[in-house]
Design an enzyme around this catalytic site. Structure first.
Site, PDB file in Angstrom:
ATOM      1  N   ARG A  48       0.781  -1.151   0.044  1.00 22.48           N
ATOM      2  CA  ARG A  48       0.055  -0.148   0.013  1.00 22.48           C
ATOM      3  C   ARG A  48       0.732   1.220   0.161  1.00 22.48           C
ATOM      4  NH1 ARG A  48      -1.960  -0.487   4.963  1.00 22.48           N
ATOM      5  NH2 ARG A  48      -2.832   1.306   4.963  1.00 22.48           N
ATOM      6  N   LYS A  49       2.182   1.169  -0.244  1.00 22.09           N
ATOM      7  CA  LYS A  49       3.069   2.433  -0.062  1.00 22.09           C
ATOM      8  C   LYS A  49       3.050   2.863  -1.683  1.00 22.09           C
ATOM      9  CE  LYS A  49       6.101   0.621   3.331  1.00 22.09           C
ATOM     10  NZ  LYS A  49       7.521   0.268   3.535  1.00 22.09           N
ATOM     11  N   THR A  50       1.753   3.538  -1.996  1.00 23.71           N
ATOM     12  CA  THR A  50       1.585   4.189  -3.124  1.00 23.71           C
ATOM     13  C   THR A  50       1.327   5.489  -3.055  1.00 23.71           C
ATOM     14  OG1 THR A  50      -0.638   3.599  -2.969  1.00 23.71           O
ATOM     15  CG2 THR A  50       0.707   1.919  -4.073  1.00 23.71           C
TER      16      THR A  50
END
Length: 273
Positions: free
Chosen positions: A124-126
Site C-alpha cells: 500500500r506504499k503508493t
C-alpha cells in the site's frame, strides 16, 4: 472499470489544461503524431490512454499492448486529430505511459529474478489517489497485488498488537467482529510470534525483517502444524536481495520498492506533419 479510467483521464487532463491550452490560439489543422519508446522496458498505461477518443477528438491506434516488451525506437501508438487537441493531451498521455511503464518494468525485474518460484506482492506504499493506477501497472509487470486497502484483509501490525495483551487476544476479538469471510494476516517479528499466530489459525503470517534462519524455522513449523497458513516475507526486500527468498520455502514476498522506487520510462511524441 471503464468509467473509472475515463474519469482518471479527465482529471489528469483537467489538471494540466486548466482554463484552456494557450497554444490553441496559434495552432490548428488535422495532424498525426507518433508516441515512441526511448528506453527498453515493459509497456503499461494502454488501458488508460486508449480512452482518449472518448473525451477528445483524437483517433488512436496502438501498435503494442500492455505487458509487451518494448525497445528503444518502438512505435507505441499513432494519434490523429486536430493539432490543438494533440498538443493539449501530449503531456498527460506521456505521463501516464511513462509512469505506468516504469512501474511495470521494475515489477518485471522482480518477477524475473525469482523465476516464478514464489509470488511477488506489491504494498500500500503508493502515491495518494494513485493506488489503483499504480497497482494496475504493477500487475501488468507480473506482480500479484497485495490488499488494495484496509477493507479487504485485516492485517495486525505491531501498531495494532501494541493495544492488546498478546496476539491471541487480538485475533479472538477480531474474529468476533470482522465479517466471516475476511482473512487475517499477522505481522510477526520473531519465530515465537509466528507460532502464536499460527496457533490462532490466522490465514497469513508476515515474517517482518526476520533473518533467513528464523524464516526457515517458521516454515518448518508451518509445514508440520499449520499447512493451510501462507507465509509472506517483508522488510527491505529489493532487487538485490529478492532472489534468496526463493530458497526459504515461503509463499510470497512483498516489497514497497516495486512501486515507490520505480522511475518513469522515457517516451516521446513527435508530429508527423
Amino acid at each position: 472499470m471503464k468509467f473509472k479510467k475515463i474519469e482518471f483521464l479527465k482529471e489528469a487532463l483537467r489538471e494540466d489544461i486548466g482554463r484552456g491550452d494557450l497554444a490553441r490560439f496559434i495552432v490548428s489543422g488535422v495532424n498525426i503524431s507518433i508516441i515512441k519508446a526511448k528506453q527498453d522496458g515493459i509497456l503499461a498505461g494502454v488501458e488508460y490512454v486508449k480512452y482518449i477518443h472518448e473525451i477528445a477528438d483524437i483517433e488512436i491506434t496502438f501498435f503494442k499492448e500492455d505487458g509487451e516488451e518494448i525497445k528503444v525506437g518502438d512505435a507505441i501508438c499513432e494519434l490523429k486529430g486536430d493539432s490543438k487537441d494533440l498538443l493539449s493531451c501530449e503531456r498527460t498521455l506521456l505521463d501516464i505511459l511513462q509512469h505506468a511503464s516504469g512501474i511495470a518494468t521494475n515489477a518485471r525485474k522482480f518477477v524475473n529474478l525469482t523465476n516464478g518460484k514464489i509470488k511477488i506482492l506489491d504494498t500500500r506504499k503508493t502515491r495518494p489517489l494513485l493506488r489503483e493506477f499504480e497497482k494496475y501497472a504493477s500487475k501488468i509487470g507480473g506482480v500479484t497485488n497485495h490488499r488494495l486497502g484496509l477493507d479487504d484483509c485485516l492485517m495486525l501490525k505491531d501498531t495494532h498488537l501494541a493495544l492488546f495483551e498478546n496476539i491471541t487476544e487480538a485475533v479472538k476479538i477480531a474474529r468476533e467482529n470482522i465479517p466471516f469471510t475476511t482473512k487475517i494476516e499477522v505481522e510477526c517479528e520473531t519465530y515465537e510470534m509466528a507460532v502464536e499466530a499460527m496457533e490462532c489459525g490466522v490465514e497469513i503470517i508476515m515474517c517482518d525483517n526476520m533473518s533467513d534462519k528464523e524464516i526457515k524455522k517458521v516454515v518448518e513449523y508451518r509445514n508440520k502444524f499449520a499447512k493451510q497458513t501462507l507465509i509472506e516475507a517483508s522488510g527491505n526486500i529489493t532487487l538485490d536481495t529478492v532472489a534468496k527468498y526463493t530458497k526459504l520455502g515461503i509463499d510470497a514476498v512483498s516489497s514497497g520498492s516495486i512501486i515507490h522506487q520505480a522511475t518513469f520510462l522515457d517516451f516521446s511524441m513527435k508530429m508527423k506533419g
